[in-house]
Design a protein around this motif. Sequence first.
Motif, PDB file in Angstrom:
ATOM      1  N   PRO A 395       0.806  -1.229   0.000  1.00 60.31           N
ATOM      2  CA  PRO A 395       0.000   0.000   0.000  1.00 60.31           C
ATOM      3  C   PRO A 395       0.834   1.272   0.000  1.00 60.31           C
ATOM      4  O   PRO A 395       0.341   2.330  -0.412  1.00 60.31           O
ATOM      5  N   PHE A 396       2.083   1.190   0.458  1.00 59.09           N
ATOM      6  CA  PHE A 396       2.944   2.368   0.505  1.00 59.09           C
ATOM      7  C   PHE A 396       4.141   2.243  -0.436  1.00 59.09           C
ATOM      8  O   PHE A 396       5.120   2.966  -0.296  1.00 59.09           O
ATOM      9  N   GLY A 397       4.062   1.332  -1.391  1.00 60.44           N
ATOM     10  CA  GLY A 397       5.196   1.109  -2.261  1.00 60.44           C
ATOM     11  C   GLY A 397       6.256   0.271  -1.568  1.00 60.44           C
ATOM     12  O   GLY A 397       6.020  -0.345  -0.526  1.00 60.44           O
ATOM     13  N   VAL A 398       7.460   0.266  -2.144  1.00 68.97           N
ATOM     14  CA  VAL A 398       8.528  -0.561  -1.601  1.00 68.97           C
ATOM     15  C   VAL A 398       9.854  -0.062  -2.151  1.00 68.97           C
ATOM     16  O   VAL A 398       9.896   0.636  -3.171  1.00 68.97           O
ATOM     17  N   GLY A 399      10.938  -0.429  -1.488  1.00 69.43           N
ATOM     18  CA  GLY A 399      12.258  -0.065  -1.987  1.00 69.43           C
ATOM     19  C   GLY A 399      12.678   1.336  -1.585  1.00 69.43           C
ATOM     20  O   GLY A 399      12.083   1.944  -0.693  1.00 69.43           O
ATOM     21  N   PRO A 400      13.704   1.881  -2.243  1.00 69.09           N
ATOM     22  CA  PRO A 400      14.208   3.208  -1.866  1.00 69.09           C
ATOM     23  C   PRO A 400      13.136   4.289  -1.913  1.00 69.09           C
ATOM     24  O   PRO A 400      13.204   5.261  -1.159  1.00 69.09           O
ATOM     25  N   ARG A 401      12.141   4.121  -2.781  1.00 69.92           N
ATOM     26  CA  ARG A 401      11.111   5.144  -2.929  1.00 69.92           C
ATOM     27  C   ARG A 401       9.834   4.801  -2.155  1.00 69.92           C
ATOM     28  O   ARG A 401       8.759   5.344  -2.450  1.00 69.92           O
ATOM     29  N   VAL A 402       9.945   3.928  -1.166  1.00 68.66           N
ATOM     30  CA  VAL A 402       8.795   3.655  -0.305  1.00 68.66           C
ATOM     31  C   VAL A 402       8.323   4.970   0.314  1.00 68.66           C
ATOM     32  O   VAL A 402       9.113   5.879   0.567  1.00 68.66           O
ATOM     33  N   CYS A 403       7.031   5.079   0.537  1.00 67.64           N
ATOM     34  CA  CYS A 403       6.446   6.325   1.059  1.00 67.64           C
ATOM     35  C   CYS A 403       7.124   6.743   2.352  1.00 67.64           C
ATOM     36  O   CYS A 403       7.146   5.995   3.337  1.00 67.64           O
ATOM     37  N   ILE A 404       7.674   7.957   2.370  1.00 71.83           N
ATOM     38  CA  ILE A 404       8.371   8.446   3.559  1.00 71.83           C
ATOM     39  C   ILE A 404       7.401   8.666   4.715  1.00 71.83           C
ATOM     40  O   ILE A 404       7.780   8.623   5.878  1.00 71.83           O
ATOM     41  N   GLY A 405       6.128   8.868   4.404  1.00 71.98           N
ATOM     42  CA  GLY A 405       5.130   9.118   5.440  1.00 71.98           C
ATOM     43  C   GLY A 405       4.341   7.886   5.839  1.00 71.98           C
ATOM     44  O   GLY A 405       3.272   7.999   6.435  1.00 71.98           O
ATOM     45  N   GLN A 406       4.877   6.690   5.568  1.00 71.90           N
ATOM     46  CA  GLN A 406       4.149   5.456   5.847  1.00 71.90           C
ATOM     47  C   GLN A 406       3.730   5.345   7.311  1.00 71.90           C
ATOM     48  O   GLN A 406       2.571   5.061   7.625  1.00 71.90           O
ATOM     49  N   SER A 407       4.645   5.554   8.218  1.00 77.24           N
ATOM     50  CA  SER A 407       4.315   5.428   9.650  1.00 77.24           C
ATOM     51  C   SER A 407       3.319   6.490  10.081  1.00 77.24           C
ATOM     52  O   SER A 407       2.407   6.228  10.881  1.00 77.24           O
ATOM     53  N   PHE A 408       3.481   7.700   9.560  1.00 81.36           N
ATOM     54  CA  PHE A 408       2.537   8.782   9.848  1.00 81.36           C
ATOM     55  C   PHE A 408       1.139   8.376   9.393  1.00 81.36           C
ATOM     56  O   PHE A 408       0.155   8.520  10.134  1.00 81.36           O
ATOM     57  N   ALA A 409       1.030   7.860   8.161  1.00 83.64           N
ATOM     58  CA  ALA A 409      -0.273   7.516   7.608  1.00 83.64           C
ATOM     59  C   ALA A 409      -0.932   6.370   8.362  1.00 83.64           C
ATOM     60  O   ALA A 409      -2.148   6.386   8.597  1.00 83.64           O
ATOM     61  N   MET A 410      -0.158   5.347   8.751  1.00 86.63           N
ATOM     62  CA  MET A 410      -0.735   4.233   9.491  1.00 86.63           C
ATOM     63  C   MET A 410      -1.242   4.694  10.850  1.00 86.63           C
ATOM     64  O   MET A 410      -2.344   4.327  11.275  1.00 86.63           O
ATOM     65  N   GLN A 411      -0.447   5.493  11.543  1.00 91.10           N
ATOM     66  CA  GLN A 411      -0.888   5.994  12.842  1.00 91.10           C
ATOM     67  C   GLN A 411      -2.131   6.863  12.685  1.00 91.10           C
ATOM     68  O   GLN A 411      -3.108   6.716  13.434  1.00 91.10           O
ATOM     69  N   GLU A 412      -2.109   7.740  11.713  1.00 94.61           N
ATOM     70  CA  GLU A 412      -3.259   8.617  11.485  1.00 94.61           C
ATOM     71  C   GLU A 412      -4.508   7.805  11.158  1.00 94.61           C
ATOM     72  O   GLU A 412      -5.586   8.048  11.716  1.00 94.61           O
ATOM     73  N   GLY A 413      -4.369   6.834  10.243  1.00 96.00           N
ATOM     74  CA  GLY A 413      -5.535   6.067   9.836  1.00 96.00           C
ATOM     75  C   GLY A 413      -6.184   5.332  10.990  1.00 96.00           C
ATOM     76  O   GLY A 413      -7.411   5.357  11.155  1.00 96.00           O
ATOM     77  N   VAL A 414      -5.389   4.678  11.821  1.00 98.49           N
ATOM     78  CA  VAL A 414      -5.942   3.900  12.930  1.00 98.49           C
ATOM     79  C   VAL A 414      -6.539   4.815  13.998  1.00 98.49           C
ATOM     80  O   VAL A 414      -7.626   4.552  14.521  1.00 98.49           O
ATOM     81  N   ILE A 415      -5.860   5.905  14.331  1.00102.21           N
ATOM     82  CA  ILE A 415      -6.389   6.817  15.354  1.00102.21           C
ATOM     83  C   ILE A 415      -7.693   7.456  14.889  1.00102.21           C
ATOM     84  O   ILE A 415      -8.680   7.509  15.648  1.00102.21           O
ATOM     85  N   LEU A 416      -7.729   7.934  13.656  1.00107.08           N
ATOM     86  CA  LEU A 416      -8.944   8.577  13.171  1.00107.08           C
ATOM     87  C   LEU A 416     -10.093   7.581  13.084  1.00107.08           C
ATOM     88  O   LEU A 416     -11.223   7.878  13.494  1.00107.08           O
ATOM     89  N   LEU A 417      -9.816   6.380  12.574  1.00101.98           N
ATOM     90  CA  LEU A 417     -10.863   5.366  12.475  1.00101.98           C
ATOM     91  C   LEU A 417     -11.394   4.998  13.856  1.00101.98           C
ATOM     92  O   LEU A 417     -12.611   4.908  14.070  1.00101.98           O
ATOM     93  N   ALA A 418     -10.498   4.802  14.815  1.00 95.65           N
ATOM     94  CA  ALA A 418     -10.915   4.427  16.165  1.00 95.65           C
ATOM     95  C   ALA A 418     -11.731   5.525  16.826  1.00 95.65           C
ATOM     96  O   ALA A 418     -12.766   5.257  17.458  1.00 95.65           O
ATOM     97  N   GLU A 419     -11.284   6.754  16.696  1.00 94.03           N
ATOM     98  CA  GLU A 419     -11.972   7.859  17.358  1.00 94.03           C
ATOM     99  C   GLU A 419     -13.359   8.098  16.761  1.00 94.03           C
ATOM    100  O   GLU A 419     -14.306   8.403  17.484  1.00 94.03           O
ATOM    101  N   LEU A 420     -13.484   7.927  15.449  1.00 93.42           N
ATOM    102  CA  LEU A 420     -14.800   8.079  14.826  1.00 93.42           C
ATOM    103  C   LEU A 420     -15.728   6.938  15.236  1.00 93.42           C
ATOM    104  O   LEU A 420     -16.894   7.168  15.599  1.00 93.42           O
ATOM    105  N   MET A 421     -15.218   5.706  15.212  1.00 91.30           N
ATOM    106  CA  MET A 421     -16.083   4.554  15.447  1.00 91.30           C
ATOM    107  C   MET A 421     -16.403   4.324  16.921  1.00 91.30           C
ATOM    108  O   MET A 421     -17.367   3.616  17.234  1.00 91.30           O
ATOM    109  N   ARG A 422     -15.631   4.913  17.807  1.00 94.56           N
ATOM    110  CA  ARG A 422     -15.988   4.760  19.224  1.00 94.56           C
ATOM    111  C   ARG A 422     -17.240   5.577  19.557  1.00 94.56           C
ATOM    112  O   ARG A 422     -17.943   5.280  20.522  1.00 94.56           O
TER     113      ARG A 422
END
Length: 455
Positions: A395-422
């Motif tokens: 989902p974030f590509g792979v190799g030298p050009r893997v998404c630099i914001g991968q960890s940011f996006a995963m954290q954001e996605g889970v926190i936002l999803l959890a906060e909305l669904m709670r």
Amino acid sequence: MDQRPVPFRAPAPTPPPEQLKLFKFIYTAARNPLQIWSERAYREPFLRADWLKVPTIIVNDPSAIRYLLVDNAQNYAMQPLRQRLLRPVMRDGLLTAEGELWRRTRRALAPVFTPRNIEGFAPVMQRRAARFAETLTALPGGRADIAYQMTLLTYDVLQATLFTDDIASEPEEFARSMERFMGRMGRVDPLDLLDAPAFLPRLTRIMAGRSQAYFRQLIGATIDRRMALVTSDPDAAPRDFLTLLLEAEGLSRAEVEDNIITFIGAGHETTARALGWTLYLLSQAPEERAKVEAELDALLPGLGDDPATWLDRLVHTRAVFEEAMRLYPPAPSLNRTALRDDRFGDLAIPAGASVLVMPWLVHRHEGLWKDPACFVPARFMPENRGTIDRYQYLPFGVGPRVCIGQSFAMQEGVILLAELMRHLRFDFVGARPPFPMQKITVQPDRGFPMRVTRR
């Protein structure tokens, strides 16, 4: 008798039995590239076709993906067609830059995305999501297009974290402009497919001109304000993404602007789409939604005030988000051109060949996944993750050009999803299922009309 519920089959184009002929291929690719892939593309490890006398190789095999994009990545440059589509939007931003400019930009941005910095963004993400949940309950009739609403939410998080609330724009105006901008710029123009000269005007780019001018003006004003603050009172300037860009050695004013546009487009837009698809899929799979709600009810009251821990603790919530990105990868294609002749096993790759690694295909490949067209979050539960090859989920590509914001996006996605669904429940109320369209991201053709109610 097996009483387990039948997994929800996610909406997707029906693959044609055979490769499309030239005219239909161009017509279909200009409308929706996801519809050009034949049944073989979802079954075979490699496919080869010649397009305008250029060999085109589709690679689905995880070992080959590792070899091409990691082990021998230096032999593969950005594909010209990809650059023709994206460079008018992002110019010299990180996603389209190459060579020394790409390396210099990547080094400049790396400090923003260290684990410590990303974890520090978690409380802001959680507070903005909680505030946004309140606004959703106040919408007239309790109904909303969740695709549009997720654009508003992720924009609010982006400008609060990476820009310290310094982008001066009205969220509604921003969301409408982003929708027009990404929708039009992401479309494949027939002239690009035919490798027509650059001086010939592309209708899709002309139509997106007003939105592009809006973003350039908005970002230019933001840069001017921050530069004035850095000059007059350096200690008062926040150490965020924007300041680090301005301080980066060797980046021009235009390159700073290009990278901000890139992160607004590639960063905020991809997360918005992933969240929208996740909420839609959960609305069609009540048993999976019940698991997430039970997890949130049981764990969130006891996790304290540190939402940075949610990514590891909320395993069901994370699994549904990752499964949604498998079915609807935010960035559906990784396109390269071979610089020199190469070989992987029996696969010969001539210099100049287009090499396509398509997460859309790899994620739905019949040889790599059981029930690949179905929504099965259990694939990503801790006890099952070890069965997924690193190079079959991209989902974030792979190799030298893997998404630099991968960890940011995963954290954001889970926190936002959890906060909305709670707090809320989302039920799809569209007249027909959404149909995925590839523009720059994978988008629903008519949004996600949903009824939003308090739990």
